[in-house]
Write a protein that holds these residues in place. Structure first.
Motif, PDB file in Angstrom:
ATOM      1  N   ASN A 359       0.097  -8.617   3.277  1.00  0.00           N
ATOM      2  CA  ASN A 359      -0.766  -7.861   2.372  1.00  0.00           C
ATOM      3  C   ASN A 359      -2.217  -7.854   2.827  1.00  0.00           C
ATOM      4  N   GLN A 360      -2.583  -8.758   3.735  1.00  0.00           N
ATOM      5  CA  GLN A 360      -3.944  -8.764   4.285  1.00  0.00           C
ATOM      6  C   GLN A 360      -4.113  -7.722   5.377  1.00  0.00           C
ATOM      7  N   VAL A 361      -3.001  -7.364   6.013  1.00  0.00           N
ATOM      8  CA  VAL A 361      -3.054  -6.364   7.078  1.00  0.00           C
ATOM      9  C   VAL A 361      -3.275  -4.980   6.461  1.00  0.00           C
ATOM     10  N   LYS A 362      -4.156  -4.199   7.074  1.00  0.00           N
ATOM     11  CA  LYS A 362      -4.456  -2.849   6.604  1.00  0.00           C
ATOM     12  C   LYS A 362      -4.215  -1.852   7.743  1.00  0.00           C
ATOM     13  N   PRO A 363      -4.084  -0.553   7.412  1.00  0.00           N
ATOM     14  CA  PRO A 363      -3.879   0.444   8.467  1.00  0.00           C
ATOM     15  C   PRO A 363      -4.954   0.410   9.552  1.00  0.00           C
ATOM     16  N   SER A 365      -6.559  -2.320  10.586  1.00  0.00           N
ATOM     17  CA  SER A 365      -6.684  -3.633  11.226  1.00  0.00           C
ATOM     18  C   SER A 365      -6.436  -3.520  12.729  1.00  0.00           C
ATOM     19  N   GLN A 369      -7.265  -8.836  14.962  1.00  0.00           N
ATOM     20  CA  GLN A 369      -7.349  -9.283  13.563  1.00  0.00           C
ATOM     21  C   GLN A 369      -5.992  -9.727  13.032  1.00  0.00           C
ATOM     22  N   TYR A 394       2.164  -0.011   9.296  1.00  0.00           N
ATOM     23  CA  TYR A 394       1.034   0.415   8.481  1.00  0.00           C
ATOM     24  C   TYR A 394       0.507   1.790   8.908  1.00  0.00           C
ATOM     25  N   ASP A 395       0.973   2.266  10.057  1.00  0.00           N
ATOM     26  CA  ASP A 395       0.554   3.571  10.562  1.00  0.00           C
ATOM     27  C   ASP A 395       1.560   4.664  10.235  1.00  0.00           C
ATOM     28  N   LYS A 407       5.793  -2.449  -1.339  1.00  0.00           N
ATOM     29  CA  LYS A 407       4.847  -1.828  -0.408  1.00  0.00           C
ATOM     30  C   LYS A 407       5.466  -1.546   0.963  1.00  0.00           C
TER      31      LYS A 407
END
Length: 471
Positions: A359-363, A365, A369, A394-395, A407
């Motif tokens: 959940n800390q990973v974002k598109p 990132s 990181q 995430y992409d 998610k």
């Protein structure tokens, strides 16, 4: 009173000739059970580690043994020969692989129902749940859990409903029936701000004399002379390892052991005794995600609740403690290899669940990181190649399905990467048809056969407590 004569002359068979009492011809057990022979169970504490495969129990014991030099409380009961022990068949009416609602209903109603339903048969027939039977017999009754208190396992002991998903209805059914303690998550099903019908169910509980507590301090300070509703999260409570790593969560969210102790304190003085279900519901959720930190640390938290229950029963001497699971899930285990010991021990250094990490990973990132996030939470980074695989989810290039994976996070992919460094493997992300561990301590434990069906426990509890099946 001779329990066998009591039930032979009573109305155990009122549900029909097909629902025979499976304990009438019970042979004598070893000394663990014989110490309680023909003693009545005034109280019953039923502990469920939801979705606990045998490998989960095994790994928790090994984890504690290797970290502290002392194994789990559950297996120590085996080693000390203090419990009666059995294997249990967990099937539902329509599948050898049960879900939690049918699994709990087998215990709750004494009859196997289809997956997804709560004490309602395929033709709409309703079976009175066992906590209602005990309430009618004059006992206090309650449930504590780490998932919504309206979820499948507590509901299976308490209500009839065609669907386990009707959690808003279930919140109101608890209120109408009038249980004595209900604690866990589930604000979404009580709060007027979130419920679809905008009904303030908290207000209804308060109007009926319930205390409503929303955090750990309020729970600890609650009056033991009034009914208690504790709701500590919008949905499920945080995983134990994530709670431990957050000062805020530690301060505001009670542990399962603390909820168990508070529930016992609330009900232990009642002249007719009490019944309490205790569920480690997020062991199951973690298994669905192949999340070893989630599963292992929540199983350890469940083990701490076992100690609270057994310590009380040991002093009380009138309490039957039942310890089990409703079904296996994902069947994790430590995989053979040269570095298996060191790899498994590395989990001692984990600070968060995979759910928290992902959940800390974002598109947006970066690879660096992602590697740093994982290194911080697991004590070792993944390779650049694996970090790129994680980012691909995430992409929009890949997605992963799965129960409770709202998610579409890459739980399976990440668990497969972790196997190289923690030596934990998984066979699936769903329930299994394993025969499961069942242990009993205290009066009534002498009734346990070496192999039982899940429905048998309904009648064993009634017989142990000398409550006739007439309701």
């Amino acid at each position: 009173m001779d329990r066998r004569k009591f039930f032979r002359n009573g109305s155990l068979f009122t549900l029909g000739a097909t629902l025979l009492n499976p304990f009438e011809s019970r042979a004598l057990l070893p000394a663990t059970g014989e110490a309680y022979k023909n003693k009545k169970a005034k109280n019953i504490i039923f502990l469920v580690s939801d979705g606990m495969s045998s490998g989960t129990l095994n790994m928790a014991d090994l984890y504690l043994s290797r970290k502290t030099g002392k194994g789990s409380n559950w297996l120590q009961l085996y080693k000390d020969q203090r419990v009666s022990r059995a294997l249990m068949d967990t099937a539902s009416a329509n599948s050898v692989v049960t879900d939690s609602s049918a699994g709990s209903s087998a215990w709750g109603g004494g009859v196997r129902v289809n997956n997804g339903s709560l004490n309602v048969g395929p033709s709409g027939e309703k079976y009175l749940p066992i906590w209602q039977k005990f309430k009618k017999a004059g006992k206090m009754a309650g449930c504590v859990t780490t998932v919504p208190v309206t979820h499948a396992t507590p509901a299976g002991f308490c209500v009839n409903n065609n669907s386990r998903g009707a959690q808003e209805e279930i919140a109101e059914e608890y209120h109408a029936i009038g249980f004595d303690v209900m604690m866990g998550g589930g604000n979404n099903y009580f709060s007027a701000a979130v419920r679809k019908d905008k009904k303030d169910v908290y207000a209804a509980y308060k109007a009926k004399g319930w205390q409503v507590v929303r955090n750990r301090n309020e729970m600890m300070a609650a009056d033991n002379n009034k009914p208690l509703l504790g709701v500590f999260a919008d949905d499920a409570l945080p995983y134990s390892i994530d709670r431990r790593s957050s000062r805020e969560l530690t301060d505001t969210t009670p542990t399962l052991a603390e909820m168990t102790g508070k529930a016992i304190d609330r009900m232990k003085g009642h002249k007719n005794g009490f019944v309490l279900q205790v569920e480690a519901g997020k062991v199951d959720w973690g298994a669905h995600a192949n999340d070893i930190a989630a599963v292992l640390y929540d199983q350890v938290a469940f083990d701490e609740a076992i100690k609270v229950a057994v310590d009380f029963a040991e002093k009380d001497k009138e309490t039957l403690v039942i310890i089990t699971t409703d079904h296996g899930n994902a069947n994790p285990g430590i995989i053979y290899g040269r570095d298996a010991n060191a790899n498994f021990d590395s989990i001692q250094n984990y600070t968060h669940t995979n759910e928290w990490i992902l959940n800390q990973v974002k598109p947006g990132s970066t690879v660096a990181q992602v590697r740093e996030m994982i290194s911080s939470a697991n004590g070792a980074p993944v390779s650049e190649e694996n970090a790129k695989v994680i980012l691909s989810y995430y992409d929009g290039l890949q997605k992963e399905e799965g129960l409770y994976n709202y998610k579409k996070l890459p739980f399976r992919a990440f668990a497969e990467m972790q196997k190289a460094t923690n030596s934990v493997g998984w066979i699936s992300m769903d329930h299994s048809a394993d025969y499961v561990e069942l242990a009993m301590f205290g009066p009534g434990s002498e009734l346990l056969k070496p192999f039982v069906k899940n429905t048998d426990l309904h009648y064993l509890m009634l017989q142990a407590a000398e409550v006739e099946n007439k309701f």
